[in-house]
Design a protein around this motif. Sequence first.
Motif, mmCIF file in Angstrom:
data_model
loop_
_atom_site.group_PDB
_atom_site.id
_atom_site.type_symbol
_atom_site.label_atom_id
_atom_site.label_comp_id
_atom_site.label_asym_id
_atom_site.label_seq_id
_atom_site.Cartn_x
_atom_site.Cartn_y
_atom_site.Cartn_z
ATOM 1 N N UNK A 1 37.216 41.224 46.425
ATOM 2 C CA UNK A 1 36.303 42.565 46.007
ATOM 3 C C UNK A 1 35.460 43.670 47.103
ATOM 4 N N UNK A 2 35.541 42.803 48.925
ATOM 5 C CA UNK A 2 34.437 43.649 49.852
ATOM 6 C C UNK A 2 35.954 45.421 49.848
ATOM 7 N N UNK A 3 37.161 44.888 50.293
ATOM 8 C CA UNK A 3 38.583 45.541 49.929
ATOM 9 C C UNK A 3 37.861 46.065 49.229
ATOM 10 N N UNK B 1 39.785 47.965 37.826
ATOM 11 C CA UNK B 1 40.894 47.116 37.982
ATOM 12 C C UNK B 1 40.933 45.448 38.579
ATOM 13 N N UNK B 2 39.530 45.312 38.870
ATOM 14 C CA UNK B 2 38.901 43.889 39.537
ATOM 15 C C UNK B 2 38.638 43.256 38.265
ATOM 16 N N UNK B 3 38.212 44.479 37.519
ATOM 17 C CA UNK B 3 36.957 43.515 36.531
ATOM 18 C C UNK B 3 38.526 42.820 35.232
ATOM 19 N N UNK B 4 39.321 43.731 35.412
ATOM 20 C CA UNK B 4 40.459 44.133 33.924
ATOM 21 C C UNK B 4 41.013 42.051 34.517
ATOM 22 N N UNK B 5 40.698 42.142 36.086
ATOM 23 C CA UNK B 5 41.604 40.994 36.468
ATOM 24 C C UNK B 5 41.338 39.751 36.191
ATOM 25 N N UNK B 6 39.957 40.094 36.522
ATOM 26 C CA UNK B 6 38.501 38.337 35.951
ATOM 27 C C UNK B 6 37.912 38.464 35.493
ATOM 28 N N UNK B 7 37.528 40.142 34.985
ATOM 29 C CA UNK B 7 36.210 39.518 33.893
ATOM 30 C C UNK B 7 36.747 39.534 32.282
ATOM 31 N N UNK B 8 38.279 40.118 32.057
ATOM 32 C CA UNK B 8 38.504 39.737 30.765
ATOM 33 C C UNK B 8 38.017 41.111 29.925
ATOM 34 N N UNK B 9 37.813 41.155 28.441
ATOM 35 C CA UNK B 9 37.383 42.655 28.386
ATOM 36 C C UNK B 9 36.059 43.053 28.670
ATOM 37 N N UNK B 10 35.974 43.274 29.864
ATOM 38 C CA UNK B 10 34.570 43.523 29.841
ATOM 39 C C UNK B 10 34.342 44.505 29.041
ATOM 40 N N UNK B 11 34.981 45.847 29.038
ATOM 41 C CA UNK B 11 34.403 46.663 28.436
ATOM 42 C C UNK B 11 33.778 47.142 26.991
ATOM 43 N N UNK B 12 34.525 45.675 25.856
ATOM 44 C CA UNK B 12 34.268 46.382 24.410
ATOM 45 C C UNK B 12 33.647 44.790 24.527
#
Length: 856
Positions: free
Chosen positions: A454-456, A424-435
């Motif tokens: 990130x830490x929490x 969920x964190x990556x979706x918010x800040x990295x975009x389409x990191x899966x594909x």
Amino acid sequence: MQALRVFSVVPKLPPKLEALWDLAYNLWFSWNNDLTNIFTTIDHNLWVACHQNPVLLLNRLPQRRIEELSRDDFFLQRLADAKRSQEHYLARKHTAFRFPVGHEASPSVAYFSLEYGIAMCLPIYSGGLGILAGDHLKSCSDLNIPLIGVGLLYREGYFRQYMTPDAWQQERYPDHEFEQMPMRPALDTEGKPAVISVDLQGQPLLARIWEVHVGKVRLYLLDSNVQENPPHFRQLTARLYGGGLELRLQQEILLGIGGIKTLTCLGIEPMVIHMNEGHSAFAGLERIRIYMQEHGLSFEAASELTASSSVFTTHTPVPAGNDRFPPELMHAYFEDYARKLNLAFKVFMALGREDPRDESEHFCMTVLALRLSRFSNGVSKLHGEVSRNMWRKVWPQNPVEDVPIGSITNGVHMPTWVAKDMAILYDRYLGNWREDSDCVRVWNQAENIPDAELWRTHERLRERLVDFVRKRLRKQLLEKGARHKELQQADEVLDPQALTIGFARRFATYKRANLLLLDKERLLRLLSNTERRVQFIFAGKAHPNDNEGKKIIQELVQLCRREECRLSMVFLEDYDIKIASRMVQGCDIWLNNPRRPLEACGTSGMKALANGVLQVSTLDGWWDEAYRQDNSLGWAIGRGEEYEDLVYQDFVESQTLYNIVENDVLTEFYDRGHGNLPRTWIHKMKSALRELGPIYNAHRMVEDYTERAYLPSCRNYQSLVRDDFNASKDLAEWRMKVMTCWGNLAIRDIRTETHEKVFVEEPVLVEAQVQLDGLTPRDVQVEIYYGPVAQSSTFISRKTSIMTPEKELGEGWHLYRGEVLPAEAGRFGFTVRVLPHNPLLLDSHALGLLHWATDS
């Protein structure tokens, strides 16, 4: 009393719920949280009891619950959304790579592996090799690489582990019902259930074929438990890595030869095969036999075509990991097969021997795979170097750096291994990191994740890991009939706020799971520190026949049971994908301390990296190339030293490990600033994600294989089969001509216009006369081999520069010229050599033909 007839009884789903079958029969759910949530919503407890098997879940679902779901509008909307999401994923065909069109749109690549680790509900894996194969298929699906998988289907899988009261590992083998798993019988070209036959010592071994959908990729699994087979053949695919040497040979015949027959049965004609480890090397022989029998090619032409369109990945630098079979066993199974290849049995055996002339040498599957592939690789840069040294006898004329084994470092399938919260964190800040195939751009954005978020998120994952460990430990104790007090104690182990170090992998002795145990007094002092708490979680299995590995587990478990360790050290039994996922997601440190250079890669650390977990590892496998000397991405145990005295090595590195944990790891973890945040630690987490995330993931790995191996091999295949295989025949004739003439090559009159001293980057002009004796300049490549040299005049490192044919001198002699530029001051030297050259030869070094200039 046995039943006269047996039926599979399945629940009748109303039309509104029919889409559940589509979701259940595609393992895409194993890396799609939305789909997984659909099944957990249906019945969470049943989902857990079914080991996350959606087909079994639906088959066990009470009809009453089915009717409730069919009236639940909110669930039906979620199901419709999930179905649309699956359809959209399966329909998307865009890829960054353009593959040549093969036979009737058949997949371009067939990937062979003895094991696959894809999901908990398909337990046909033992460890890293299988997990890597599963991640390979998943990334091929995400990236739309036209690939299929081939493997074996084990009724009992790999063993399940449990411990005796004295902490000795025991094994049990549960039976699996394939009809209750997400797979279906494959159909042949006539629409009938696909069955193939393989000859074993004159007896037909039948195997039915099952089809598994892994996203867009199809995986075909061979099952010998067929009623028509005799009992000993039905047991052939009962267990992964079970039985003796003869059973292993039978399994590898079924995988390799049977795998190629499977493709034929299904009407699939891939251009390229990829052998994941040497287990499937017989596939190359079967391709040769088919080209000879069906297309009238000679063995030489068929072998050139096969090798030019085959890829081989070796995974182990440990000799025991490379299967070798004695000559008498090979004779029993392959005497007739050799005749089908028009080979004398002695010549056939030479294909699998490092020294073809040594008739006592066993037949090695790795050697066979190397000889039948024009692209071979190790699975990390260091492993590539180790493999070139390990197999240099196969190419005795080549300097070790020219042994044709490269490297493509493994990666892990990020969407599978990243925790839901972190995703969920990556979706918010990295975009389409899966594909997204632009891994660098994606993971560079890790710097944008706020420290506190990130830490929490990481702390929540550690808390969930502790909760998982307590429940798992309680379950272990219940199964052993533990007392009430022991069950209460299980609820108190570990501290959700303490530094948590994880170690989980196969308990082979070289992986040194007991390195910390070499100084137990120091370990106990570390565990008793109440101000800076540290705790350890261990998991892993030893091979059933590895008593030394079992002893390490026993020593470790007995220590975990001691009163002073019980709260801070835990060993989790029956290591599997579920335990691995929890640990790589929730630990703070991932510990890896193999004895260099025996770890080929070590992908568990990459899975931890994907979740922001930092590494403490010896410089072996992937960490040798990933580590930064400033410790900005994690810590190294030692500096890559290799020792002759292994006892001394273990002592030194155990003390180094303690120093790192006590002085560096604990200090940085508990160095808290405003908001109770360990800023230095978080900075390391972000740096590792940003710098290593783009590299150590399976998307990058698959892209490397595609660019460097699959596409060149596909193009070569098409060139060689065009016009009734004329190029294959020409290549075979060319090779025979070159091998006939090679012994008469000569190099003379090597001259330079330079005296003893030259300046840095001043061109050194070299000319030499080369005797080709019936060959033409188009058949060879003449090179200057140059670089810095030691006092003994041996090369410290080398480069090559191609020389140009300038003039024919008569009587077979040709004048060649070239130049080199010394890059640095110091001792510099060169020599001249000749290699075979042909546009259809992917790697000139693969033929093992080199002619070097001599003083005479």
